[in-house]
Design a protein around this motif. Structure first.
Motif, PDB file in Angstrom:
ATOM      1  N   LEU A 158      36.708 -22.246  41.432  1.00  0.00           N
ATOM      2  CA  LEU A 158      36.866 -23.175  42.552  1.00  0.00           C
ATOM      3  C   LEU A 158      38.272 -23.128  43.124  1.00  0.00           C
ATOM      4  CD1 LEU A 158      35.613 -26.714  43.030  1.00  0.00           C
ATOM      5  CD2 LEU A 158      38.060 -26.379  42.942  1.00  0.00           C
ATOM      6  N   VAL A 159      39.300 -23.242  42.280  1.00  0.00           N
ATOM      7  CA  VAL A 159      40.671 -23.327  42.800  1.00  0.00           C
ATOM      8  C   VAL A 159      41.056 -22.074  43.582  1.00  0.00           C
ATOM      9  CG1 VAL A 159      41.525 -25.002  41.116  1.00  0.00           C
ATOM     10  CG2 VAL A 159      41.712 -22.550  40.610  1.00  0.00           C
ATOM     11  N   ASN A 160      40.587 -20.915  43.151  1.00  0.00           N
ATOM     12  CA  ASN A 160      40.931 -19.674  43.829  1.00  0.00           C
ATOM     13  C   ASN A 160      40.292 -19.606  45.212  1.00  0.00           C
ATOM     14  OD1 ASN A 160      40.738 -19.314  40.797  1.00  0.00           O
ATOM     15  ND2 ASN A 160      42.028 -17.587  41.348  1.00  0.00           N
ATOM     16  N   ILE A 161      38.998 -19.959  45.274  1.00  0.00           N
ATOM     17  CA  ILE A 161      38.295 -19.910  46.560  1.00  0.00           C
ATOM     18  C   ILE A 161      38.846 -20.963  47.507  1.00  0.00           C
ATOM     19  CG2 ILE A 161      36.060 -20.226  47.697  1.00  0.00           C
ATOM     20  CD1 ILE A 161      34.788 -18.989  45.129  1.00  0.00           C
ATOM     21  N   THR A 162      39.118 -22.152  46.989  1.00  0.00           N
ATOM     22  CA  THR A 162      39.661 -23.223  47.825  1.00  0.00           C
ATOM     23  C   THR A 162      41.031 -22.849  48.361  1.00  0.00           C
ATOM     24  OG1 THR A 162      38.396 -24.872  46.597  1.00  0.00           O
ATOM     25  CG2 THR A 162      40.246 -25.678  47.909  1.00  0.00           C
ATOM     26  N   ARG A 163      41.872 -22.305  47.525  1.00  0.00           N
ATOM     27  CA  ARG A 163      43.218 -21.919  47.956  1.00  0.00           C
ATOM     28  C   ARG A 163      43.154 -20.841  49.034  1.00  0.00           C
ATOM     29  NH1 ARG A 163      48.454 -23.899  47.417  1.00  0.00           N
ATOM     30  NH2 ARG A 163      49.630 -22.298  48.459  1.00  0.00           N
ATOM     31  N   LEU A 164      42.224 -19.923  48.901  1.00  0.00           N
ATOM     32  CA  LEU A 164      42.101 -18.811  49.848  1.00  0.00           C
ATOM     33  C   LEU A 164      41.448 -19.231  51.155  1.00  0.00           C
ATOM     34  CD1 LEU A 164      42.519 -15.705  50.165  1.00  0.00           C
ATOM     35  CD2 LEU A 164      40.191 -15.444  49.271  1.00  0.00           C
ATOM     36  N   THR A 165      40.425 -20.098  51.082  1.00  0.00           N
ATOM     37  CA  THR A 165      39.617 -20.382  52.272  1.00  0.00           C
ATOM     38  C   THR A 165      39.637 -21.830  52.744  1.00  0.00           C
ATOM     39  OG1 THR A 165      37.623 -20.949  51.020  1.00  0.00           O
ATOM     40  CG2 THR A 165      37.967 -18.602  51.557  1.00  0.00           C
ATOM     41  N   GLY A 166      40.031 -22.754  51.870  1.00  0.00           N
ATOM     42  CA  GLY A 166      39.952 -24.170  52.199  1.00  0.00           C
ATOM     43  C   GLY A 166      38.606 -24.780  51.855  1.00  0.00           C
ATOM     44  N   ILE A 167      37.654 -23.970  51.416  1.00  0.00           N
ATOM     45  CA  ILE A 167      36.315 -24.437  51.063  1.00  0.00           C
ATOM     46  C   ILE A 167      36.284 -24.822  49.589  1.00  0.00           C
ATOM     47  CG2 ILE A 167      33.927 -23.663  50.716  1.00  0.00           C
ATOM     48  CD1 ILE A 167      34.318 -21.981  53.284  1.00  0.00           C
ATOM     49  N   VAL A 168      35.626 -25.925  49.293  1.00  0.00           N
ATOM     50  CA  VAL A 168      35.408 -26.352  47.909  1.00  0.00           C
ATOM     51  C   VAL A 168      33.971 -25.964  47.562  1.00  0.00           C
ATOM     52  CG1 VAL A 168      35.390 -28.294  46.298  1.00  0.00           C
ATOM     53  CG2 VAL A 168      37.046 -28.251  48.188  1.00  0.00           C
ATOM     54  N   PRO A 169      33.774 -24.800  46.910  1.00  0.00           N
ATOM     55  CA  PRO A 169      32.416 -24.302  46.672  1.00  0.00           C
ATOM     56  C   PRO A 169      31.746 -24.956  45.472  1.00  0.00           C
ATOM     57  CG  PRO A 169      33.989 -22.804  45.719  1.00  0.00           C
ATOM     58  CD  PRO A 169      34.787 -23.884  46.410  1.00  0.00           C
TER      59      PRO A 169
END
Length: 189
Positions: free
Chosen positions: A154-165
């Motif tokens: 989660l933290v990696n995707i959120t940091r990269l895209t702003g999305i909380v998957p």
């Protein structure tokens, strides 16, 4: 459909940039992935809990939060979804965490390669900016002739895209450019 763009300097200067995706499960992400115009980011499948125990060690699954039986089934469904969308084989890269590696392996899309830039920085957010920059630079050097699938946290995707998957969610991004990340689509399983 409107593509969502986020400037790289924004990604790296804020702890979490927020953007709202305009799509959920359309064909655009799959088409772009098949044509080498997208990269699939996947948050690992269902793994109960948050973070990892204090005695966590890479390579020792007994010290980590791991996939549940539901998470294993979800991983197999992810692989089946890729195949149903015409992606039979992909270049798979994974965090070194067991829940990510197992998700990637159970998808059955090809050999799984460990990529430390995909490792979680949940317990040390100060690593986030440098690690995200490292991932962006790695992505810009990749050959897009075969679909690329990244299994991470989660933290990696959120940091990269702003999305909380959600766990098991796919976020499709365009290959990064010098100054932006473009979110093309999302798909939940």
């Amino acid at each position: 459909m409107t593509l969502t763009k986020i400037k790289r300097r924004t990604i790296l200067s804020l702890p979490f940039a927020f953007i709202a995706s305009q799509t959920h499960g359309s064909e655009q992400g799959w088409r772009a992935l098949a044509q080498g115009e997208a990269i699939a980011l996947i948050r690992h499948a269902q793994a109960p809990g948050t973070g990892d125990p204090a005695n966590f060690r890479i390579g020792d699954c007994s010290t980590q939060r791991n996939l549940s039986d539901e998470g294993r089934e979800q991983s197999r469904r992810l692989g089946a979804l890729f195949r149903a969308e015409g992606i039979q084989v992909a270049r798979i890269y994974s965090s070194q965490w067991c829940r990510c590696l197992e998700t990637a392996k159970l998808m059955g899309l090809g050999p799984v390669n460990e990529l430390p830039a995909l490792n979680s920085f949940f317990d040390n957010a100060s690593r986030g900016p440098a690690q995200t920059q490292e991932l962006i630079e790695w992505l810009t050097r990749q050959d897009q002739s075969q679909p690329i699938v990244l299994v991470t946290h989660l933290v990696n995707i959120t940091r990269l895209t702003g999305i909380v998957p959600r766990q098991g969610e796919i976020v499709f991004i365009a290959p990064p450019t010098v100054d932006e990340i473009v979110v093309i689509d999302r798909q939940t399983v």
